[in-house]
Motif scaffolding. Structure first.
Motif, PDB file in Angstrom:
ATOM      1  N   LEU A   1       0.913  -1.252  -0.048  1.00 42.70           N
ATOM      2  CA  LEU A   1       0.028  -0.055   0.048  1.00 42.70           C
ATOM      3  C   LEU A   1       1.016   1.267  -0.005  1.00 42.70           C
ATOM      4  CD1 LEU A   1      -2.953   1.381   0.399  1.00 42.70           C
ATOM      5  CD2 LEU A   1      -2.374   1.143   2.920  1.00 42.70           C
ATOM      6  N   ILE A   2       0.532   2.133  -0.696  1.00 40.50           N
ATOM      7  CA  ILE A   2       1.446   3.246  -0.953  1.00 40.50           C
ATOM      8  C   ILE A   2       0.553   4.635  -0.734  1.00 40.50           C
ATOM      9  CG2 ILE A   2       2.893   4.744  -2.574  1.00 40.50           C
ATOM     10  CD1 ILE A   2       3.093   2.092  -4.423  1.00 40.50           C
ATOM     11  N   ASP A   3       0.727   5.522   0.093  1.00 41.41           N
ATOM     12  CA  ASP A   3       0.340   6.799  -0.026  1.00 41.41           C
ATOM     13  C   ASP A   3       1.210   7.688   0.379  1.00 41.41           C
ATOM     14  OD1 ASP A   3      -2.590   7.607   0.914  1.00 41.41           O
ATOM     15  OD2 ASP A   3      -1.201   8.856   2.229  1.00 41.41           O
ATOM     16  N   ASP A   4       1.203   8.991  -0.043  1.00 43.34           N
ATOM     17  CA  ASP A   4       2.071   9.991  -0.328  1.00 43.34           C
ATOM     18  C   ASP A   4       1.662  10.956   1.044  1.00 43.34           C
ATOM     19  OD1 ASP A   4      -0.141  11.678  -0.896  1.00 43.34           O
ATOM     20  OD2 ASP A   4       0.569  12.096  -2.821  1.00 43.34           O
ATOM     21  N   GLY A   5       0.508  10.655   1.695  1.00 44.86           N
ATOM     22  CA  GLY A   5       0.408  11.561   3.073  1.00 44.86           C
ATOM     23  C   GLY A   5      -0.047  12.910   2.906  1.00 44.86           C
ATOM     24  N   THR A   6      -0.520  13.383   1.491  1.00 42.47           N
ATOM     25  CA  THR A   6      -0.981  14.817   1.579  1.00 42.47           C
ATOM     26  C   THR A   6      -2.264  14.920   1.743  1.00 42.47           C
ATOM     27  OG1 THR A   6      -0.763  14.261  -0.811  1.00 42.47           O
ATOM     28  CG2 THR A   6       0.890  15.455   0.158  1.00 42.47           C
ATOM     29  N   GLY A   7      -3.319  14.773   0.891  1.00 38.26           N
ATOM     30  CA  GLY A   7      -4.528  15.383   1.095  1.00 38.26           C
ATOM     31  C   GLY A   7      -5.772  14.424   1.577  1.00 38.26           C
ATOM     32  N   ASN A   8      -5.425  13.404   2.163  1.00 36.03           N
ATOM     33  CA  ASN A   8      -6.434  12.452   2.703  1.00 36.03           C
ATOM     34  C   ASN A   8      -7.735  13.096   3.073  1.00 36.03           C
ATOM     35  OD1 ASN A   8      -7.318  10.296   4.309  1.00 36.03           O
ATOM     36  ND2 ASN A   8      -5.618   9.267   3.830  1.00 36.03           N
ATOM     37  N   ALA A   9      -8.706  12.760   2.267  1.00 35.42           N
ATOM     38  CA  ALA A   9     -10.059  13.215   2.694  1.00 35.42           C
ATOM     39  C   ALA A   9     -10.600  12.419   3.854  1.00 35.42           C
ATOM     40  CB  ALA A   9     -11.104  13.233   1.461  1.00 35.42           C
ATOM     41  N   THR A  10     -10.262  11.066   3.897  1.00 35.72           N
ATOM     42  CA  THR A  10     -10.774  10.312   5.076  1.00 35.72           C
ATOM     43  C   THR A  10     -10.428  10.856   6.410  1.00 35.72           C
ATOM     44  OG1 THR A  10     -10.806   8.246   3.403  1.00 35.72           O
ATOM     45  CG2 THR A  10     -10.895   7.783   5.800  1.00 35.72           C
ATOM     46  N   ARG A  11      -9.182  11.389   6.507  1.00 38.26           N
ATOM     47  CA  ARG A  11      -8.892  11.999   8.030  1.00 38.26           C
ATOM     48  C   ARG A  11      -9.413  13.397   8.112  1.00 38.26           C
ATOM     49  NH1 ARG A  11      -5.032   8.631  10.407  1.00 38.26           N
ATOM     50  NH2 ARG A  11      -3.767   7.373   8.980  1.00 38.26           N
ATOM     51  N   ALA A  12     -10.028  13.984   7.165  1.00 36.87           N
ATOM     52  CA  ALA A  12     -10.522  15.137   7.287  1.00 36.87           C
ATOM     53  C   ALA A  12     -11.861  15.285   7.692  1.00 36.87           C
ATOM     54  CB  ALA A  12     -10.354  16.107   6.055  1.00 36.87           C
ATOM     55  N   ALA A  13     -12.422  14.001   7.277  1.00 37.58           N
ATOM     56  CA  ALA A  13     -13.960  14.051   7.152  1.00 37.58           C
ATOM     57  C   ALA A  13     -14.717  14.246   8.594  1.00 37.58           C
ATOM     58  CB  ALA A  13     -14.238  12.829   6.722  1.00 37.58           C
ATOM     59  N   ALA A  14     -15.931  14.519   8.496  1.00 28.25           N
ATOM     60  CA  ALA A  14     -16.778  14.899   9.718  1.00 28.25           C
ATOM     61  C   ALA A  14     -16.827  13.448  10.410  1.00 28.25           C
ATOM     62  CB  ALA A  14     -17.875  15.649   9.591  1.00 28.25           C
ATOM     63  N   GLY A  15     -17.726  12.584   9.914  1.00 32.82           N
ATOM     64  CA  GLY A  15     -17.787  11.249  10.328  1.00 32.82           C
ATOM     65  C   GLY A  15     -19.260  10.771  10.154  1.00 32.82           C
ATOM     66  N   ILE A  16     -20.094  11.663   9.545  1.00 32.67           N
ATOM     67  CA  ILE A  16     -21.653  11.097   9.677  1.00 32.67           C
ATOM     68  C   ILE A  16     -21.947   9.953   8.913  1.00 32.67           C
ATOM     69  CG2 ILE A  16     -23.906  11.955   9.020  1.00 32.67           C
ATOM     70  CD1 ILE A  16     -23.055  14.664  10.077  1.00 32.67           C
ATOM     71  N   ILE A  17     -22.632   8.793   9.326  1.00 34.77           N
ATOM     72  CA  ILE A  17     -22.894   7.683   8.605  1.00 34.77           C
ATOM     73  C   ILE A  17     -24.437   7.652   8.736  1.00 34.77           C
ATOM     74  CG2 ILE A  17     -22.566   5.162   8.340  1.00 34.77           C
ATOM     75  CD1 ILE A  17     -19.986   7.077   8.014  1.00 34.77           C
ATOM     76  N   CYS A  18     -25.086   8.312   8.014  1.00 35.01           N
ATOM     77  CA  CYS A  18     -26.536   8.368   7.865  1.00 35.01           C
ATOM     78  C   CYS A  18     -27.107   8.971   6.565  1.00 35.01           C
ATOM     79  CB  CYS A  18     -27.142   9.539   9.112  1.00 35.01           C
ATOM     80  SG  CYS A  18     -28.856   9.347   9.081  1.00 35.01           S
ATOM     81  N   PRO A  19     -27.022   8.131   5.571  1.00 42.96           N
ATOM     82  CA  PRO A  19     -27.540   8.607   4.171  1.00 42.96           C
ATOM     83  C   PRO A  19     -28.893   8.638   3.845  1.00 42.96           C
ATOM     84  CG  PRO A  19     -26.876   6.244   4.228  1.00 42.96           C
ATOM     85  CD  PRO A  19     -26.691   6.544   5.643  1.00 42.96           C
ATOM     86  N   TRP A  20     -29.672   8.171   5.081  1.00 45.75           N
ATOM     87  CA  TRP A  20     -31.244   7.999   4.439  1.00 45.75           C
ATOM     88  C   TRP A  20     -32.202   8.912   4.684  1.00 45.75           C
ATOM     89  CZ3 TRP A  20     -28.727   5.204   8.998  1.00 45.75           C
ATOM     90  CH2 TRP A  20     -28.144   4.115   8.645  1.00 45.75           C
ATOM     91  N   LEU A  21     -31.593  10.233   5.249  1.00 44.22           N
ATOM     92  CA  LEU A  21     -32.245  11.348   5.219  1.00 44.22           C
ATOM     93  C   LEU A  21     -31.877  12.174   4.102  1.00 44.22           C
ATOM     94  CD1 LEU A  21     -33.108  11.907   8.829  1.00 44.22           C
ATOM     95  CD2 LEU A  21     -34.357  10.626   7.484  1.00 44.22           C
ATOM     96  N   SER A  22     -31.310  11.886   3.202  1.00 44.08           N
ATOM     97  CA  SER A  22     -30.741  12.554   2.207  1.00 44.08           C
ATOM     98  C   SER A  22     -31.971  12.947   1.327  1.00 44.08           C
ATOM     99  CB  SER A  22     -29.779  12.162   1.702  1.00 44.08           C
ATOM    100  OG  SER A  22     -29.480  12.827   0.342  1.00 44.08           O
ATOM    101  N   GLN A  23     -32.242  14.198   0.833  1.00 45.82           N
ATOM    102  CA  GLN A  23     -33.266  14.561  -0.152  1.00 45.82           C
ATOM    103  C   GLN A  23     -32.887  14.043  -1.586  1.00 45.82           C
ATOM    104  OE1 GLN A  23     -36.288  15.946   1.167  1.00 45.82           O
ATOM    105  NE2 GLN A  23     -35.390  16.842   2.860  1.00 45.82           N
ATOM    106  N   ARG A  24     -31.652  13.492  -1.703  1.00 45.99           N
ATOM    107  CA  ARG A  24     -31.229  13.170  -2.980  1.00 45.99           C
ATOM    108  C   ARG A  24     -31.986  12.143  -3.537  1.00 45.99           C
ATOM    109  NH1 ARG A  24     -24.835  12.018  -4.543  1.00 45.99           N
ATOM    110  NH2 ARG A  24     -25.349  11.614  -6.718  1.00 45.99           N
ATOM    111  N   ARG A  25     -32.729  12.136  -5.009  1.00 48.51           N
ATOM    112  CA  ARG A  25     -33.575  10.984  -5.134  1.00 48.51           C
ATOM    113  C   ARG A  25     -32.836   9.853  -6.134  1.00 48.51           C
ATOM    114  NH1 ARG A  25     -38.920  10.768  -2.658  1.00 48.51           N
ATOM    115  NH2 ARG A  25     -38.917  12.830  -1.474  1.00 48.51           N
ATOM    116  N   ASN A  26     -31.697  10.373  -6.338  1.00 44.62           N
ATOM    117  CA  ASN A  26     -30.803   9.257  -7.335  1.00 44.62           C
ATOM    118  C   ASN A  26     -30.904   7.880  -6.741  1.00 44.62           C
ATOM    119  OD1 ASN A  26     -28.789   7.825  -8.552  1.00 44.62           O
ATOM    120  ND2 ASN A  26     -28.187   9.697  -9.593  1.00 44.62           N
TER     121      ASN A  26
END
Ligand SMILES: Cc1cc2nc3c(=O)[nH]c(=O)nc-3n(C[C@H](O)[C@H](O)[C@H](O)COP(=O)(O)OP(=O)(O)OC[C@H]3O[C@@H](n4cnc5c(N)ncnc54)[C@H](O)[C@@H]3O)c2cc1C
Length: 376
Positions: free
Chosen positions: A32-57
């Motif tokens: 596994l190779i990572d350059d340690g720069t712009g990881n979105a995962t470490r920046a994320a808030a952490g909400i795991i609740c997709p069910w109340l999204s108004q997105r209809r796709n």
């Protein structure tokens, strides 16, 4: 027996989950190779609740719904591997609305979705004192829909655990910037590595990696910033709060509150902190939790989300280069669907059948050597 050589580029949630599962299999050499720069995962808030999204796709919803449910499997697998302090917990999620009619509409949507998504669990409309029982310092005249199945995850803690287990299970981690060469090779600094199969889980940087091989990639970056405050509140079981607008307040253990995030489409890959935006988000949160005014900001985080032109994630094998698997475009719900995508990429390499139909998420319309991208 010859060991199969797998290289994974990108140590965010997708790459680290794939690495964790693949390293449980004998006769594989996984790097596994990572350059340690712009990881979105470490920046994320952490909400795991997709069910109340108004997105209809429906294609998007089907994936994030599966992704949220997969957290239960992942936590079991982490426990089996020896992790005792899990990074994910279901404390419920509150979605606030200004009008009763909107609250009722949202509760109805949640009830409809609950028929196929039992993990949503109980659904309540809460107001006034009922909200203060959940979150004592909250002061608001708005009501909220509470879904008891909503969860929170500490993305940084989850990555540390996955990467730690990956290395314990015999995987190799290299910190560095990888470049693709023709003929199934990857270069880091002066060293060249061969692979039998390659996973590109480079988030918003996928175009960078694939452009030298002549590919066009339908991915654009979006900057996200957030802040955290260490408080004296007893936050362990507070539900997450999705306020009106783009600001969420997510409570973790020991009084830690994460507040954010921005969605900035005009900043490219810029990872610098904008203090004014951070202060504005603190003010929005203080409007509903006035006690926050007495606290200083403890930490800030900046990350880059990846978006496709139609906002759908993609993952799978490149049909023009089947030894390469890719995933990107996870957008603002990538922490929710990322582990499931990483697991599926691992299953694809292990040739393990699974019942989820991944065809709607094929990378083909988004990555082309010749012809037009879906967005063109
Ligand atoms: C502020 C913010 C808040 C968010 N909040 C939430 C949330 O509450 N819930 C949710 O579901 N989602 C959330 N998201 C979205 C989620 O974090 C992302 O969609 C998800 O983490 C993307 O994971 P990934 O593995 O695809 O990419 P990343 O986590 O970005 O990982 C990609 C990795 O690849 C590395 N890399 C790239 N190119 C190379 C190279 N050439 N060589 C070596 N390494 C390379 C990068 O440095 C990076 O570490 C949020 C995102 C942000 C920015």
């Amino acid at each position: 027996m010859k060991q199969k050589k797998i290289i994974i580029i990108g140590g965010g949630i997708v790459g680290s989950t794939a690495a964790f599962y693949l390293s449980q299999t004998p006769n594989m050499q996984i790097t596994l190779i990572d350059d340690g720069t712009g990881n979105a995962t470490r920046a994320a808030a952490g909400i795991i609740c997709p069910w109340l999204s108004q997105r209809r796709n429906q294609t998007w919803y089907h994936l994030v719904d599966k992704g949220a449910a997969f957290y239960l499997d992942l936590m079991q697998d982490l426990q089996k591997a020896g992790i005792t302090h899990l990074p994910y917990k279901q404390t419920g999620t509150l979605v606030f609305k200004k009008k009763d009619s909107l609250l009722n509409q949202l509760a109805t949507l949640a009830q409809e979705r609950q028929k196929h998504s039992p993990m949503i669990a109980q659904i309540d409309i809460l107001k006034g004192q009922e909200l203060s029982t959940q979150i004592p310092p909250l002061v608001t005249d708005q009501g909220a829909v509470l879904t008891h199945g909503g969860g929170r995850v500490d993305g940084g803690q989850l990555l540390d655990q996955l990467l730690g287990l990956f290395q314990q299970q015999g995987g190799h981690f290299i910190q560095g910037k990888a470049q693709l060469l023709p003929d199934n090779q990857v270069q880091i600094d002066e060293i060249i590595y061969d692979y039998d199969e390659l996973i590109l889980a480079a988030g918003a940087w996928l175009p960078d990696l694939l452009t030298p091989l002549g590919y066009k990639v339908d991915i654009r970056p979006q900057k996200g910033q957030l802040l955290s405050i260490d408080t004296h509140f007893t936050t362990d079981n507070w539900p997450g709060c999705m306020l009106h607008g783009e600001i969420d307040i997510l409570a973790f253990e020991q009084g830690k509150l994460v507040i954010g995030a921005t969605h900035e489409n005009d900043q490219g890959y810029n990872l610098s902190l904008d203090r004014e935006k951070i202060q504005q988000m603190k003010e929005v949160a203080s409007a509903v939790i006035p006690d926050l005014q007495q606290y200083e900001i403890s930490h800030t985080r900046v990350g880059t989300r990846a978006y496709t032109s139609d906002f759908l994630p993609f993952y799978g094998r490149l049909s023009e280069h089947p030894a390469i698997l890719v995933a990107s475009g996870l957008g603002s719900s990538g922490l929710t669907c990322g582990p499931f995508i990483g697991w599926q990429l691992a299953q694809s390499i292990l040739k393990q059948p699974h019942e989820f139909d991944a065809n709607p998420y094929s990378p083909d319309p988004y990555i082309k050597i010749q012809g037009r991208l879906k967005s063109e």
